[in-house]
Design an enzyme around this catalytic site. Sequence first.
Site, PDB file in Angstrom:
ATOM      1  N   GLU A   1       0.828  -1.211   0.000  1.00 58.36           N
ATOM      2  CA  GLU A   1       0.000   0.000   0.000  1.00 58.36           C
ATOM      3  C   GLU A   1       0.866   1.267   0.000  1.00 58.36           C
ATOM      4  O   GLU A   1       0.379   2.348   0.341  1.00 58.36           O
ATOM      5  CB  GLU A   1      -0.915   0.023   1.230  1.00 58.36           C
ATOM      6  CG  GLU A   1      -1.832  -1.176   1.378  1.00 58.36           C
ATOM      7  CD  GLU A   1      -3.111  -1.080   0.554  1.00 58.36           C
ATOM      8  OE1 GLU A   1      -3.124  -0.335  -0.451  1.00 58.36           O
ATOM      9  OE2 GLU A   1      -4.082  -1.765   0.933  1.00 58.36           O
TER      10      GLU A   1
ATOM     11  N   TYR B   1     -10.919  15.668  18.123  1.00 55.99           N
ATOM     12  CA  TYR B   1      -9.600  15.149  17.712  1.00 55.99           C
ATOM     13  C   TYR B   1      -9.539  14.661  16.276  1.00 55.99           C
ATOM     14  O   TYR B   1      -8.456  14.611  15.687  1.00 55.99           O
ATOM     15  CB  TYR B   1      -9.163  13.998  18.627  1.00 55.99           C
ATOM     16  CG  TYR B   1      -8.933  14.429  20.054  1.00 55.99           C
ATOM     17  CD1 TYR B   1      -7.805  15.173  20.397  1.00 55.99           C
ATOM     18  CD2 TYR B   1      -9.846  14.120  21.050  1.00 55.99           C
ATOM     19  CE1 TYR B   1      -7.589  15.584  21.699  1.00 55.99           C
ATOM     20  CE2 TYR B   1      -9.643  14.528  22.362  1.00 55.99           C
ATOM     21  CZ  TYR B   1      -8.517  15.262  22.675  1.00 55.99           C
ATOM     22  OH  TYR B   1      -8.308  15.670  23.965  1.00 55.99           O
TER      23      TYR B   1
HETATM   24 ZN   LIG Z   1      -5.033  -2.609   2.680  1.00 53.02          ZN
END
Ligand SMILES: [Zn+2]
Length: 213
Positions: A79, A125
Amino acid sequence: MIVHPVPEEEIKSFIYWAHKAERLGLVTCSSGNLSHRVGDGCMLISTTGSWLGQLEESQIALLSTGSGEILNGRKASGESAMHRAIMGCRPDIDTVLHFQSPAATTLACMDLVPDYNVIIEVPVYIGKISCVPFVMPGSQMLAEAVAAEMMDSSIVQMRNHGQVVCGSGYAGTIQKAVFFELACTIILQSNMKALPLPEVSIQQLKHYIQVNN
Ligand SMILES: [Zn+2]
């Protein structure tokens, strides 16, 4: 631009937070991957197939953020295009975690987009949370789709896949992921009946944070 050798402190922090991500239930086995900017135009990223919970120094790749060139001979996560695309369009952030926590991933597999603002930590947040349809993991198409959403979000839900969070600093980035998983857990455990905060309260919380930071 080459930052060999990466300072030992950078490696230690990367390993510490990779292990922490697993202990906090954000990833399991080889799911998920972590990246962090180092030096000028470079980033550390976990290697393909590595388990974040047991990550070792030999499982950290060093990449050129712009070109993707591998600078230490280690095979970066599948990725890595997504991590690089997010780093490229968000110069204000230095950390990206692709995770797959149970409640958030359950919601990513459902045909609905809930209002995640069920606890104050989400507006305070996290801020905006986006989603993208299922696109082949590891593809340039997924990288571009997620990066486009990250322009004004800090978490992106990827349909039938998992989620990505970005932020400045490891602790703040991982905290967003943990609070997101908590909100998703509340939504699921309430059988989708948890009430979101009123919009006026969300605006008040955001204002309070701006004034007090
Ligand atoms: Zn993935």
